[in-house]
Design a protein around this motif. Structure first.
Motif, PDB file in Angstrom:
ATOM      1  N   UNK A   2      -3.481  -4.179  -0.571  1.00 35.15           N
ATOM      2  CA  UNK A   2      -2.790  -4.353   0.699  1.00 35.15           C
ATOM      3  C   UNK A   2      -3.696  -4.027   1.881  1.00 35.15           C
ATOM      4  N   UNK A   3      -3.504  -4.774   2.963  1.00 35.58           N
ATOM      5  CA  UNK A   3      -4.175  -4.472   4.218  1.00 35.58           C
ATOM      6  C   UNK A   3      -3.439  -3.342   4.935  1.00 35.58           C
ATOM      7  N   UNK A   4      -4.052  -2.843   5.995  1.00 33.90           N
ATOM      8  CA  UNK A   4      -3.464  -1.740   6.748  1.00 33.90           C
ATOM      9  C   UNK A   4      -2.129  -2.139   7.370  1.00 33.90           C
ATOM     10  N   UNK A  32       6.115   2.074   7.749  1.00 40.41           N
ATOM     11  CA  UNK A  32       6.183   2.647   6.400  1.00 40.41           C
ATOM     12  C   UNK A  32       5.075   2.079   5.516  1.00 40.41           C
ATOM     13  N   UNK A  33       4.810   0.785   5.654  1.00 38.78           N
ATOM     14  CA  UNK A  33       3.719   0.156   4.896  1.00 38.78           C
ATOM     15  C   UNK A  33       2.372   0.788   5.252  1.00 38.78           C
ATOM     16  N   UNK A  39      -1.906   6.917   3.185  1.00 35.35           N
ATOM     17  CA  UNK A  39      -1.743   8.042   2.256  1.00 35.35           C
ATOM     18  C   UNK A  39      -2.413   7.763   0.914  1.00 35.35           C
ATOM     19  N   UNK A  40      -2.233   6.542   0.400  1.00 35.49           N
ATOM     20  CA  UNK A  40      -2.845   6.202  -0.886  1.00 35.49           C
ATOM     21  C   UNK A  40      -4.342   6.466  -0.869  1.00 35.49           C
ATOM     22  N   UNK A  41      -4.994   6.153   0.237  1.00 37.12           N
ATOM     23  CA  UNK A  41      -6.447   6.273   0.301  1.00 37.12           C
ATOM     24  C   UNK A  41      -6.879   7.683   0.693  1.00 37.12           C
ATOM     25  N   UNK A  42      -6.236   8.259   1.695  1.00 37.97           N
ATOM     26  CA  UNK A  42      -6.603   9.614   2.119  1.00 37.97           C
ATOM     27  C   UNK A  42      -6.407  10.603   0.992  1.00 37.97           C
TER      28      UNK A  42
END
Length: 394
Positions: A2-4, A32-33, A39-42
């Protein structure tokens, strides 16, 4: 992957024509996306948390949404703190180039550790004798080869030069029994190379101050998330570096990322109406007169307008605002090629989700846009007062 940002619900475009006045719409599903992606990356870095830079948005209801998504936040003043203190954010941090002594007292009384920006601030703090715990905002000497116009390395006016002031910091720490618990930076956009440099620089300082518990890496995530796969690999490498540092020093660190623009910019839309057209003879371009002011709203914003009409003809235009200021234009009179427009057409300006209203002027005493939030294909009013005058619902 997914993109930002993601496309908004198509119903947004159906709702636009119902709006009778200039309007700002925040896309909650989009927010929310974006929160999920960040969050997934951090969280590839152990003990790392996502915060919101409150300077990007001051709408109380939207701030509550961010708190309910589990974020922390950073405030730049007592005014911002009062806006968020009961919203339920996981943690509140603060940094500012100036705190009055009353402001310092307010933060101390509410157990908010200030990340101080200058040695003068630190001297004011210790003279008050009111608290022993403090943080430092650090100036980062980003090497010239890593610096860009958006990086704000040596050009930045913020932060304490740690090595230049190290002896005085040690003296103050020992004299006043200070606990320096936080290191904080916010230096514009990060590239992969500059992010690595900043992290190593802060870890080196933390190795010399054994009371550091938190490193706040600030925001500036647009560059990093331009290539999400590369950023994820970078974060994995940084996590190994941090874990090795913690093993050597026998203590754990918390890490904070606090974007404003990355969380909000692509999830907010300014809706405006074209109220007249005329040709600018010197520029030889059509001016589209909007019913809102770009001068009042968009000092930092670059946008690619979206029209709902389906004309096969195109024209070259500039968008101008509704103040009596010659420079009131979107993107400094940037020319756009758009479907042929008629008076009364609505236009969506993306990328207005962050900073537009927190930077807003009231030049000519014009009303600021209404505020709405898009939730599950429906818009809901975010009516509130700004600068003493209420927003009005449609």
């Amino acid at each position: 992957m997914d993109h930002l940002y993601k496309q908004p619900d198509g119903k947004l475009f159906e709702l636009v024509n119902q709006l009778k006045e200039p309007t700002m719409i925040y896309d909650l599903d989009g927010i929310k996306h974006t929160v999920r992606v960040l969050k997934e990356d951090i969280e590839l870095i152990d003990n790392a948390f996502l915060h919101l830079a409150v300077k990007a948005i001051h709408n109380k209801e939207m701030l509550n949404h961010f708190a309910h998504l589990g974020l922390g936040c950073d405030v730049a003043s007592v005014g911002e703190y009062r806006l968020v203190h009961d919203s339920g954010f996981r943690k509140i941090t603060t940094t500012s180039p100036y705190y009055s002594r009353d402001s310092m007292s307010t933060f101390v009384e509410n157990d908010i550790v200030m990340d101080l920006d200058s040695m003068d601030q630190l001297n004011d703090f210790v003279e008050m004798g009111y608290s022993k715990e403090v943080g430092l905002r650090i100036a980062i000497p980003i090497p010239e080869e890593m610096d860009t116009i958006a990086t704000f390395g040596l050009d930045s006016r913020f932060g304490i030069d740690f090595y230049e002031n190290k002896d005085e910091l040690v003296r103050l720490k020992e004299t006043y029994d200070l606990t320096i618990s936080n290191l904080h930076i916010h230096t514009g956009q990060s590239t992969g190379a500059s992010f690595q440099f900043k992290l190593n620089y802060l870890l080196d300082i933390a190795s010399q101050i054994d009371t550091i518990k938190t490193i706040n890496l600030g925001g500036g995530l647009f560059y990093l998330f331009h290539n999400r796969e590369e950023t994820r690999e970078l974060f994995k490498e940084m996590n190994l570096l941090i874990r090795n540092w913690e093993n050597v020093h026998g203590r754990k660190l918390e890490f904070i990322f606090e974007p404003g623009g990355a969380l909000l910019a692509g999830n907010g839309y300014l809706i405006s109406e074209i109220v007249s057209k005329k040709v600018h003879k010197k520029r030889n371009v059509t001016m589209l007169q909007c019913d809102t002011s770009f001068w009042n709203l968009s000092p930092w914003i670059r946008s690619n307008p979206i029209f709902l009409n389906r004309s096969d003809e195109v024209e070259r235009v500039v968008f101008v605002g509704n103040t009596l200021f010659e420079g009131d234009s979107l993107s400094d009179f940037k020319e756009y090629e758009v479907p042929k427009v008629k008076r009364g057409d609505k236009v969506l300006f993306p990328a207005f989700g962050a900073y537009a209203l927190t930077n807003a002027r009231r030049f000519n005493r014009l009303n600021l846009p209404n505020q709405y939030v898009l939730i599950d294909g429906e818009i809901h009013s975010l009516e509130e007062e700004i600068r003493g005058e209420p927003f009005h619902s449609v």
